[in-house]
Design a protein around this motif. Sequence first.
Motif, PDB file in Angstrom:
ATOM      1  N   LEU A 143       9.157   5.418 -12.232  1.00  0.00           N
ATOM      2  CA  LEU A 143       9.064   3.999 -11.920  1.00  0.00           C
ATOM      3  C   LEU A 143      10.411   3.336 -12.136  1.00  0.00           C
ATOM      4  O   LEU A 143      11.273   3.827 -12.848  1.00  0.00           O
ATOM      5  N   LEU A 190       3.930   5.911  -5.590  1.00  0.00           N
ATOM      6  CA  LEU A 190       4.099   6.002  -7.033  1.00  0.00           C
ATOM      7  C   LEU A 190       2.894   6.619  -7.730  1.00  0.00           C
ATOM      8  O   LEU A 190       3.033   7.190  -8.802  1.00  0.00           O
ATOM      9  N   VAL A 191       1.729   6.491  -7.144  1.00  0.00           N
ATOM     10  CA  VAL A 191       0.502   6.920  -7.826  1.00  0.00           C
ATOM     11  C   VAL A 191       0.122   8.341  -7.462  1.00  0.00           C
ATOM     12  O   VAL A 191      -0.299   9.126  -8.317  1.00  0.00           O
ATOM     13  N   GLU A 192       0.277   8.717  -6.195  1.00  0.00           N
ATOM     14  CA  GLU A 192      -0.230  10.013  -5.757  1.00  0.00           C
ATOM     15  C   GLU A 192       0.383  11.198  -6.503  1.00  0.00           C
ATOM     16  O   GLU A 192      -0.320  12.150  -6.814  1.00  0.00           O
ATOM     17  N   TYR A 240      13.817   4.476  -5.144  1.00  0.00           N
ATOM     18  CA  TYR A 240      12.537   5.162  -5.195  1.00  0.00           C
ATOM     19  C   TYR A 240      12.635   6.576  -4.641  1.00  0.00           C
ATOM     20  O   TYR A 240      11.639   7.154  -4.216  1.00  0.00           O
ATOM     21  N   ARG A 299       1.141  11.511  -9.537  1.00  0.00           N
ATOM     22  CA  ARG A 299       0.588  11.609 -10.888  1.00  0.00           C
ATOM     23  C   ARG A 299      -0.930  11.672 -10.897  1.00  0.00           C
ATOM     24  O   ARG A 299      -1.528  11.832 -11.967  1.00  0.00           O
ATOM     25  N   TRP A 300      -1.553  11.482  -9.762  1.00  0.00           N
ATOM     26  CA  TRP A 300      -3.010  11.392  -9.716  1.00  0.00           C
ATOM     27  C   TRP A 300      -3.606  12.757  -9.407  1.00  0.00           C
ATOM     28  O   TRP A 300      -3.266  13.380  -8.401  1.00  0.00           O
ATOM     29  N   LYS A 305       0.830  -1.208   0.000  1.00  0.00           N
ATOM     30  CA  LYS A 305       0.000   0.000   0.000  1.00  0.00           C
ATOM     31  C   LYS A 305       0.865   1.258   0.000  1.00  0.00           C
ATOM     32  O   LYS A 305       0.564   2.232  -0.704  1.00  0.00           O
ATOM     33  N   VAL A 326       2.399   1.700  -3.556  1.00  0.00           N
ATOM     34  CA  VAL A 326       1.415   2.166  -4.545  1.00  0.00           C
ATOM     35  C   VAL A 326       1.064   3.626  -4.302  1.00  0.00           C
ATOM     36  O   VAL A 326       0.962   4.430  -5.235  1.00  0.00           O
ATOM     37  N   ARG A 327       0.923   3.997  -3.024  1.00  0.00           N
ATOM     38  CA  ARG A 327       0.600   5.397  -2.712  1.00  0.00           C
ATOM     39  C   ARG A 327       1.734   6.326  -3.127  1.00  0.00           C
ATOM     40  O   ARG A 327       1.509   7.422  -3.636  1.00  0.00           O
TER      41      ARG A 327
END
Length: 560
Positions: free
Chosen positions: A559, A480-482, A553, A484-485, A474, A477-478
């Motif tokens: 990525l 790497l995604v946040e 990271y 760009r979201w 979790k 994912v948070r």
Amino acid sequence: MDIIMMNRVCKMFRQGLRGFREYQIIETAHRKHPIFSFWDKKKQGRITFDTMDFVAESGHFPPGAIQIAQKKPSWRAEHEIQSLCNLLQVLDSYRNYSEPLQLLLAKVMRFERFGRRRVIVKKGQRGNSFYFIYLGTVAMTEDEDGSSAFLDPHPTLLQKGSCFGEMGSLTAAVRRATVVCMEETEFLVVDREDFLENKLDQEVKKDAQLRFEFFRKMDLFHSWSDETLWKLVALGKVEKFSYGQLISKDFIESSSIMFVCEGICEVLRLIDLESSPFYHKWIWEHLQLIDDGPPNIHLKDLSPVERFKEFQIRSYPVQDFSFLKLFHLQKAQEQEGSSFSRKIKTSGNTLPKTFSSKIKSRCSHSIKCPMIQTKYGDLPKEAAVGAYMKIHTVEQGEILGLHQILHPESQHDMRPLILVSLGAEVIRIRKEKFCELLDSNTIEKLSKFSIKYPSDEDLCQKFLKENNWNIFRKDLVRLLVEPRWCPPFTPIQPKKKRTYNPRTVMLDLYSLDKKTKCRHPIFMAPQKYLPPLRIVQAIIAPRYKIQELLPQYKNAGVLM
């Protein structure tokens, strides 16, 4: 005047009894204030109304359905039979029959209500009917008048959803027990004459033939004759369970053997994490990471200093800025007038948090919370929790309750094991009746049949490893995604009250020393001979940032 009077009566019913269900009034049998009154302006007086004169408990057979059940089978319309069939789905014993047989039973059954101490079936008499219990409780006794049921502290009871007398009505055999009502009870009765007239016996024979074919395909019964196998079919009772329904709280101590003829079941074990030395060590290792600031800072808004560090990393992702710190220290020493000739040691503790592979700068924190004594040392009281772990999946054609039937008692695994359905159909047979049919070949096969379930310590380690992986996944994912979201524009809506809060099944180690606790409910599981245990599905523990554990990271927007 009739309309005015009717309006007044309806108003009193609405105020006093608070609701209707079809034609029946729903109200608990005991009210704090059963009598109420109100002032009537027209009569210039107070009208008193006693709700206990009109009260009816919930759960009774609806009057509309009673009218259908009072009709002759040939007079009932198809939609009436279907509605009666839908209403009876709350009865487990009725739901165990196939759909064609359910409709035929709904066509012929009639409604009966009997009071306390009424004998329904007397031992020694011929059976002409069988009964479904819709409401109430009955007891099964060995005497003829059923009086021993009221003297026995632990009588054999049957409650709503059960049925009795089926085999006696099919074969017209003599009743082997007396059934007496322990309270006012409602039944749905199927008479033998209606049963045979509407060819329900043929549907029962079809179901029995399917069970016979199921047993014949099993390797365990290859040596059995057809006669013996039909005896086994007669002893079996088919039960259907929906997805997630509990089949048995402890099938190890159950007096029955279960054959899974359709669907899948899961075997669960309630583990007490407090009794594991691995859990005790894991808890204190993570509590030592707690410092004045939360370790998972990336889950919240970054401070200005952290935002500047992130900007440096995104701007120059390959370079190391540790030399700037040395340069700054050298300038500071020169301004104070002292020579800067000493060699500065740059360890992981002196670098910024995001540059070292794993930071050791967090000091231990004294946890001020209630403690309990365990055989492995002190443990926070709130950390004494349990979890349900799946240890085995039972598929179609497998058997439960036979894996240690021939082993000596000293070798038995007596840990309570829970059986949960994932949409399964089970044939249940009593162990002593099954053992009477065993032959030498079957005993030899059973002696080689064994299932070894994992120990509680192994299950605890598996739970903590899965918990660590879920938290890491979790966080990753948070991270790497946040960046760009971009959330879409949504209007502000009032928060709705939810019946389920995900934090109800989570143990948060950050809140152990907090005085104000969260108000969400918690789930407690009963234990045999032990106090109830709080159930969790995950543990939120202090942890290092992803950038510290994985240097690749550091640039959150790129990525691997």
